[in-house]
Design a protein around this motif. Structure first.
Motif, PDB file in Angstrom:
ATOM      1  N   LEU A 127       0.843  -1.209   0.000  1.00  0.00           N
ATOM      2  CA  LEU A 127       0.000   0.000   0.000  1.00  0.00           C
ATOM      3  C   LEU A 127       0.876   1.256   0.000  1.00  0.00           C
ATOM      4  N   PHE A 174       1.931   4.832  -3.341  1.00  0.00           N
ATOM      5  CA  PHE A 174       2.034   6.296  -3.448  1.00  0.00           C
ATOM      6  C   PHE A 174       3.413   6.824  -3.049  1.00  0.00           C
ATOM      7  N   TYR A 219       5.728  -0.937  11.727  1.00  0.00           N
ATOM      8  CA  TYR A 219       5.888  -2.242  12.376  1.00  0.00           C
ATOM      9  C   TYR A 219       6.144  -2.065  13.874  1.00  0.00           C
ATOM     10  N   VAL A 279      -5.823   3.564  12.957  1.00  0.00           N
ATOM     11  CA  VAL A 279      -4.976   3.555  11.757  1.00  0.00           C
ATOM     12  C   VAL A 279      -3.963   2.408  11.771  1.00  0.00           C
ATOM     13  N   LEU A 280      -3.380   2.132  12.944  1.00  0.00           N
ATOM     14  CA  LEU A 280      -2.290   1.147  12.987  1.00  0.00           C
ATOM     15  C   LEU A 280      -2.788  -0.277  13.212  1.00  0.00           C
ATOM     16  N   TYR A 293      -6.550  -7.785   7.564  1.00  0.00           N
ATOM     17  CA  TYR A 293      -5.586  -6.721   7.257  1.00  0.00           C
ATOM     18  C   TYR A 293      -5.060  -6.855   5.829  1.00  0.00           C
ATOM     19  N   PHE A 313      -7.644  -5.893   3.241  1.00  0.00           N
ATOM     20  CA  PHE A 313      -7.920  -4.457   3.232  1.00  0.00           C
ATOM     21  C   PHE A 313      -6.773  -3.692   2.575  1.00  0.00           C
ATOM     22  N   ALA A 330      -6.900  -1.553  -0.784  1.00  0.00           N
ATOM     23  CA  ALA A 330      -6.534  -0.135  -0.687  1.00  0.00           C
ATOM     24  C   ALA A 330      -5.409   0.186  -1.674  1.00  0.00           C
ATOM     25  N   PHE A 368      -6.896   0.479  -5.032  1.00  0.00           N
ATOM     26  CA  PHE A 368      -7.668   1.718  -5.134  1.00  0.00           C
ATOM     27  C   PHE A 368      -6.752   2.886  -5.530  1.00  0.00           C
ATOM     28  N   ILE A 369      -5.570   2.935  -4.935  1.00  0.00           N
ATOM     29  CA  ILE A 369      -4.617   4.011  -5.259  1.00  0.00           C
ATOM     30  C   ILE A 369      -3.966   3.760  -6.620  1.00  0.00           C
ATOM     31  N   ALA A 397      -5.029   1.951  -9.138  1.00  0.00           N
ATOM     32  CA  ALA A 397      -5.920   1.677 -10.267  1.00  0.00           C
ATOM     33  C   ALA A 397      -5.753   2.651 -11.437  1.00  0.00           C
ATOM     34  N   ASP A 398      -5.709   3.969 -11.134  1.00  0.00           N
ATOM     35  CA  ASP A 398      -5.573   4.904 -12.243  1.00  0.00           C
ATOM     36  C   ASP A 398      -4.326   5.774 -12.087  1.00  0.00           C
TER      37      ASP A 398
END
Lengths: 308, 326
Positions: A203, A207, A222, A257-258, A291, A294, A298, A301-302, A304-305
């Protein structure tokens, strides 16, 4: 005027993912990652020699060395698997971009999800095979050493005139520190933790702009992930210790978030001779899969395009 | 879709995903802790003691590995007789791996036995300071094992080791009240037996400790009878002797000599057993009826006065007063 025609996709998602994962696995194997197995072998064998003088009768003979083998081996497995899963995953996308393989693949009718899932599975396959090899070595060393310890204890107990039932009880106690299903469960827990890290690194790499960034951030997550449970407890027991609103919100944010990596510290209990129930392992698997799925979706999702 | 929007959506999804798993993870963590599969959180003091690197390794899920390394370090301190460092290192080790019996037992062994023996023989210190250091080491060993027992209530061996320490002839003089010490030893052995996994000798040790507690003789006698009925493997000389003594306590008019012959087989063996018990003064076993039994058997066996156990020179008193007299 010609209309654009879409190229039909061949094969199923599964076969495409399998092809990419096999290729990724081969690609990583060619990076000579399996050389670390030699280091692991040295660790597993060296851990045999940390037998310190004992203070008591037969029950204490060799008790420490069996735990030492498990502790060193599972510790090495954890380190290797986490490092491998983070670094290997962090390398994947930048390397494919650098080699221009990514363009070749994406130019073909391969859905980006299949590409990412295939890459991740390739890393997981590598981690799994590595852990399986290390597990085999650890189990063999532990099996041999447990046999030696049991023989030594029995001989000493017989010389001291222990009754048969006492010797049998001692034997059962020692065998609990030998290779068993709980130990295999612990190795699987190591794999689950590494899987979460690999999917998280994937993930981040979607980006991120560099391998180094992905690696550093993944390692930070971690380590911080081992405090997640503390943050969650602060939120769930909010107000009891008089925490301020900001502290509570910060702890909630961290907890949401973690990932909670402390859950996988059941490995420590197994090293100490505790049995790992199948139900507990099942729930940990559920957490790990949750996890991994997901983070993979995710990532897609980032990715994909994303323009290259 | 714009990248910023995607990130925003991802953050929302991440939070929703986190909220969905929060309770489940908390519950699972609780279940694992209840099942003894989850170590307690690492104390801040422990984190400071093991340093940044080890702390990071320990927090990274490798607590037992750090404990293994520290155990090696503690062994080096032991060989160098740096007892304060040994103690400090074991305090840290058990914080890291509180479910490992070996660390509790080894730590207390270093304190109560090795450090105590060192102070017993170290002539560089004045006697009073040696005695205090000796006593302090034993008390530390006891306290360490008691913590181990509290952390591992289902571990038969830690309870049994606490019992051994409290009923050790060379150690119990370090404790102020012998009656309280033997009661505590008996309690430790009882807890060990109640785990259902203790080896056979622990049950006998429980009885040996309880027999020495003033006011609990009837309870001890009941256990002795149970052990005796359990099989010949329990018919050790000490158990038979204490059974006899406690029966004499229960029934002061009992013919001790006859009962001793019944238990040991012949008048000669009975006299030998009673004599041995009479000489075991350091262990503080009860001696109800022993003198009367010996006198009666001496008459039966026509033992001359010069060979009588009553005329033997008393064993040299061996306790802290003698150990630290020079």
């Amino acid at each position: 005027m010609s209309t654009p025609t879409s190229i039909p996709m061949q094969g199923s998602h599964f076969s495409r993912i399998l092809t990419i994962s096999t290729h990724t696995f081969t690609q990583l194997v060619r990076m000579k990652v399996f050389y670390f197995l030699a280091i692991f072998a040295v660790i597993a064998i060296a851990s045999n020699f940390f037998e310190l003088p004992q203070h008591e009768g037969p029950e204490a003979v060799g008790a420490n060395v069996l735990r030492s083998i498990k502790s060193w081996s599972l510790g090495a497995m954890t380190l290797f698997s986490v490092v491998l899963s983070i670094v290997a995953t962090a390398l994947l996308l930048p390397k494919d971009v650098e080699d221009r393989t990514l363009y070749t693949i994406l130019a073909k009718p391969v859905p980006r999800f299949d590409y990412l899932a295939g890459k991740l599975l390739g890393v997981l396959l590598l981690v799994f095979v590595s852990l399986a090899l290390m597990d085999g070595l650890m189990t063999a060393v532990l099996h041999i050493r447990t046999g030696m310890v049991v023989a030594e204890q029995t001989e000493m107990a017989q010389a001291m005139g222990w009754p048969q039932d006492a010797i049998a009880s001692l034997r059962a106690d020692t065998l609990a520190h030998g290779p068993d299903a709980s130990l295999q469960g612990a190795v699987f827990a190591v794999f689950l933790r590494a899987s979460i890290m690999a999917s998280l690194a994937l993930l981040i790499s979607t980006f991120s702009t560099s391998t180094l960034f992905t690696t550093i951030v993944s390692f930070l997550i971690y380590f911080i992930g081992h405090f997640q449970a503390d943050a969650r407890d602060v939120w769930l027991q909010a107000g009891q210790a008089g925490e301020g609103v900001f502290a509570r919100l910060a702890s909630l944010l961290l907890a949401l978030v973690l990932p909670d990596f402390q859950l996988f510290n059941v490995i420590d209990a197994v090293i100490q001779g505790e049995a790992l129930p199948l139900l507990a392992l099942g729930k940990l698997t559920l957490v790990g899969v949750y996890y991994a799925l997901f983070f993979t979706f995710a990532s897609w999702f980032i990715f994909a395009d994303k323009e290259f | 879709m714009k990248f910023a929007w995607k990130i925003a959506l991802l953050v929302v999804a991440l939070l929703a995903f986190g909220a969905a798993r929060l309770r489940f993870e908390a519950k699972l963590g609780g279940e694992l802790r209840d099942a003894g599969l989850f170590p307690p959180p690492l104390e801040i003091g422990t984190r400071e003691k093991i340093g940044q690197t080890s702390s990071a390794v320990a927090l990274g899920g490798l607590r037992t590995l750090v404990a293994t390394f520290l155990n090696l370090r503690a062994f080096t301190f032991f060989t160098e007789q740096r007892w304060d460092d040994v103690e400090g290192t074991f305090e840290t080790i058990v914080d890291l791996a509180p479910r490992t019996r070996y660390y509790w037992e080894t730590g207390s062994w270093h304190m109560a036995y090795n450090a105590a023996s060192y102070y017993l023989n170290d002539s560089k210190l004045p006697p009073l300071r040696r005695r205090e250091a000796w006593r302090s080491s034993i008390l530390k060993g006891r306290s360490f094992l008691e913590r181990g027992a509290r952390n591992n209530p289902d571990d038969w061996s830690i309870h049994a080791n606490l019992g051994f320490l409290l009923s050790d002839t060379n150690k119990f003089p370090a404790f102020r009240d012998p009656n309280e010490t033997f009661a505590a030893a008996a309690d430790a052995y009882r807890k060990s037996v109640e785990t259902g996994r203790a080896l056979g000798y622990v049950r006998r040790a429980w009885f040996y400790a309880l027999a020495r507690v003033e006011g609990r003789e009837a309870e001890a006698l009941e256990i002795a009878r149970g052990l005796y009925a359990d099989g010949t493997h329990n018919h050790t000389p000490t158990l038979l002797m204490l059974l006899l003594v406690l029966e004499a306590h229960e029934n002061p008019s009992m013919d001790v000599a006859q009962r001793a012959i019944g238990l040991f087989g012949t008048p000669e063996k009975a006299y030998e057993a009673l004599s041995s018990h009479w000489r075991r003064t350091r262990e503080r076993f009860p001696v109800f009826g022993v003198a009367a039994g010996l006198e009666s058997l001496e008459k039966t066996l026509a033992i001359p006065a010069e060979q009588s156990v009553f005329n033997e020179p008393p064993p040299p008193p061996m306790g802290p007063d003698e150990w630290f007299s020079k």
